[in-house]
Design a protein around this motif. Structure first.
Motif, short mmCIF file in Angstrom:
data_model
loop_
_atom_site.label_atom_id
_atom_site.label_comp_id
_atom_site.label_asym_id
_atom_site.label_seq_id
_atom_site.Cartn_x
_atom_site.Cartn_y
_atom_site.Cartn_z
N SER A 12 48.46 45.41 18.49
CA SER A 12 47.99 46.80 18.52
C SER A 12 46.53 46.87 18.97
O SER A 12 46.12 47.83 19.62
N LYS A 13 45.75 45.84 18.66
CA LYS A 13 44.35 45.81 19.07
C LYS A 13 44.22 45.49 20.56
O LYS A 13 43.53 46.19 21.30
N GLU A 14 44.88 44.43 20.99
CA GLU A 14 44.73 43.97 22.37
C GLU A 14 45.54 44.80 23.37
O GLU A 14 45.23 44.82 24.56
N GLN A 15 46.63 45.42 22.87
CA GLN A 15 47.54 46.18 23.72
C GLN A 15 48.07 45.34 24.87
O GLN A 15 48.27 45.82 25.99
N VAL A 44 62.97 48.90 11.79
CA VAL A 44 62.53 49.90 12.76
C VAL A 44 61.92 49.18 13.96
O VAL A 44 61.49 48.03 13.88
N GLN A 45 61.85 49.89 15.10
CA GLN A 45 61.14 49.39 16.26
C GLN A 45 59.68 49.79 16.13
O GLN A 45 59.35 50.95 15.88
N LEU A 46 58.80 48.83 16.32
CA LEU A 46 57.37 49.08 16.14
C LEU A 46 56.63 49.29 17.45
O LEU A 46 55.63 50.01 17.49
N ILE A 47 57.12 48.67 18.53
CA ILE A 47 56.40 48.67 19.80
C ILE A 47 57.35 49.02 20.93
O ILE A 47 58.46 48.47 21.02
N PHE A 48 56.93 49.94 21.78
CA PHE A 48 57.66 50.20 23.02
C PHE A 48 57.35 49.06 23.99
O PHE A 48 56.18 48.78 24.26
N ARG A 49 58.35 48.41 24.50
CA ARG A 49 58.08 47.33 25.45
C ARG A 49 59.26 47.15 26.40
O ARG A 49 60.40 47.29 26.03
N GLY A 50 58.90 46.89 27.62
CA GLY A 50 59.87 46.51 28.64
C GLY A 50 59.38 45.21 29.22
O GLY A 50 59.39 44.17 28.58
N GLY A 55 52.87 50.50 24.04
CA GLY A 55 52.31 51.33 22.97
C GLY A 55 53.14 51.26 21.70
O GLY A 55 54.24 50.70 21.67
N LEU A 56 52.60 51.83 20.64
CA LEU A 56 53.28 51.82 19.34
C LEU A 56 54.23 53.00 19.24
O LEU A 56 53.93 54.10 19.69
N THR A 57 55.37 52.76 18.63
CA THR A 57 56.30 53.84 18.30
C THR A 57 55.71 54.65 17.14
O THR A 57 54.73 54.21 16.50
N PRO A 58 56.25 55.82 16.83
CA PRO A 58 55.77 56.55 15.64
C PRO A 58 55.85 55.71 14.38
O PRO A 58 54.95 55.75 13.52
N GLU A 59 56.93 54.91 14.26
CA GLU A 59 57.05 54.00 13.10
C GLU A 59 55.98 52.92 13.15
O GLU A 59 55.45 52.49 12.13
#
Length: 295
Positions: A12-15, A44-50, A55-59
């Motif tokens: 979340s810090k480094e993105q 839950v899913q924590l991070i949107f990633r492809g 970025g972070l999901t709402p969760e």
């Protein structure tokens, strides 16, 4: 789960998964597996990633708040247990606004005399960066402005108030003055801190109150660079009195008090809001209180 939360905080810090893995000293596959395992544990899913970090999901945003709290509490527990066994020790990561570095060194010297096993890593940062570093658990404490812009939920201990001086060559027309006003600097060729620094925003407001737009010929995030330019040319700069005295000592420069404007902003220790504080931060706040009482 604690190690997985550390991984999540790094991402979340480094993105960026690669940079996060590098910051933790692990491989990217290990990091990705750790994040996936944390998501499975929480359901839950924590991070949107492809193909990359999205970025972070709402969760994930909600988890970030808990992760900072849990990891911070775990670090506090380790510090308290270590203090019980060995006394105060370890390294304090200390972020300081550029104009307060001399006062920070005084505080650390006093603290070191009482607690010689504690070490400091000192970083010069803007006030905004300091708050972000404390929030992200990248700094244990800081020295910053207290009353000029919102701080959020932190513990503070005022140390002193800033009053500004003009720094110019000793043979400059304003050098022999007992004091100057902001209006006297209307056409002065100035070297000033960069706009992201809160000190610069304060100085800009002082000029604005005098109906002047400052002429910043050179901008830098280093106070040493500003004074070096003054020493080498016809420029002038503006610094708090204590920093001005330190950087002009032994140089062919004059330090002239500036009257008026929006001065006297409080600078002090900033630390994460906790009850209780870690033993080291509690001791640092206590030293700052003693230091403030003596000045």
């Amino acid at each position: 789960m604690l190690d997985k939360l550390e991984m999540f905080l790094a991402v979340s810090k480094e993105q960026h998964f690669g940079r996060a893995a590098e910051s933790l000293g692990i491989t990217q596959p290990t990091l990705s597996a750790g994040i996936k395992n944390l998501e499975e544990q929480l359901g839950v899913q924590l991070i949107f990633r492809g193909s990359r970090y999205g970025g972070l999901t709402p969760e994930g945003q909600s988890t970030l708040i808990w992760a900072r709290r849990i990891v911070g509490d775990a670090r506090q527990l380790r510090q308290e247990m270590r203090a019980l066994r060995h006394g105060l020790a370890g390294t304090v990561r200390f972020a300081v606004i550029p104009t307060a570095l001399t006062r920070a060194s005084t505080l650390m010297a006093r603290f070191a005399r009482r607690h010689p096993a504690v070490r400091f890593t000192v970083l010069s940062r803007s006030s905004i960066d300091i708050l972000q570093m404390i929030d992200n658990l990248d700094a244990d404490a800081g020295l910053s402005y207290l009353d000029n812009e919102p701080l959020g939920r932190v513990s503070t201990q005022p140390l002193y108030r800033e009053h500004y001086h003009l720094i110019c060559a000793s043979n400059a027309p304003l050098a022999g003055r007992a004091s100057v006003t902001w209006a006297d600097l209307r056409d002065a060729p100035l070297c000033l801190l960069t706009p992201e620094m809160q000190n610069r925003r304060i100085i800009n407001r002082c000029f604005m109150l005098a109906g002047i737009e400052p002429q910043a010929m050179v901008e830098s995030n280093s106070t040493v660079m500003l004074v070096a330019h003054v020493e080498q040319g016809d420029w002038m700069t503006i610094l708090p009195a204590e920093m001005a005295a330190f950087l002009t000592a032994g140089k062919p420069l004059a330090s002239v008090p500036i009257e008026g404007g929006e001065q006297g902003h409080a600078v002090g220790l900033v630390a994460p809001y906790r009850d209780p504080h870690t033993p080291v931060i509690a001791a640092l706040l206590a030293e700052a209180r003693r230091m403030a009482a003596e000045t």
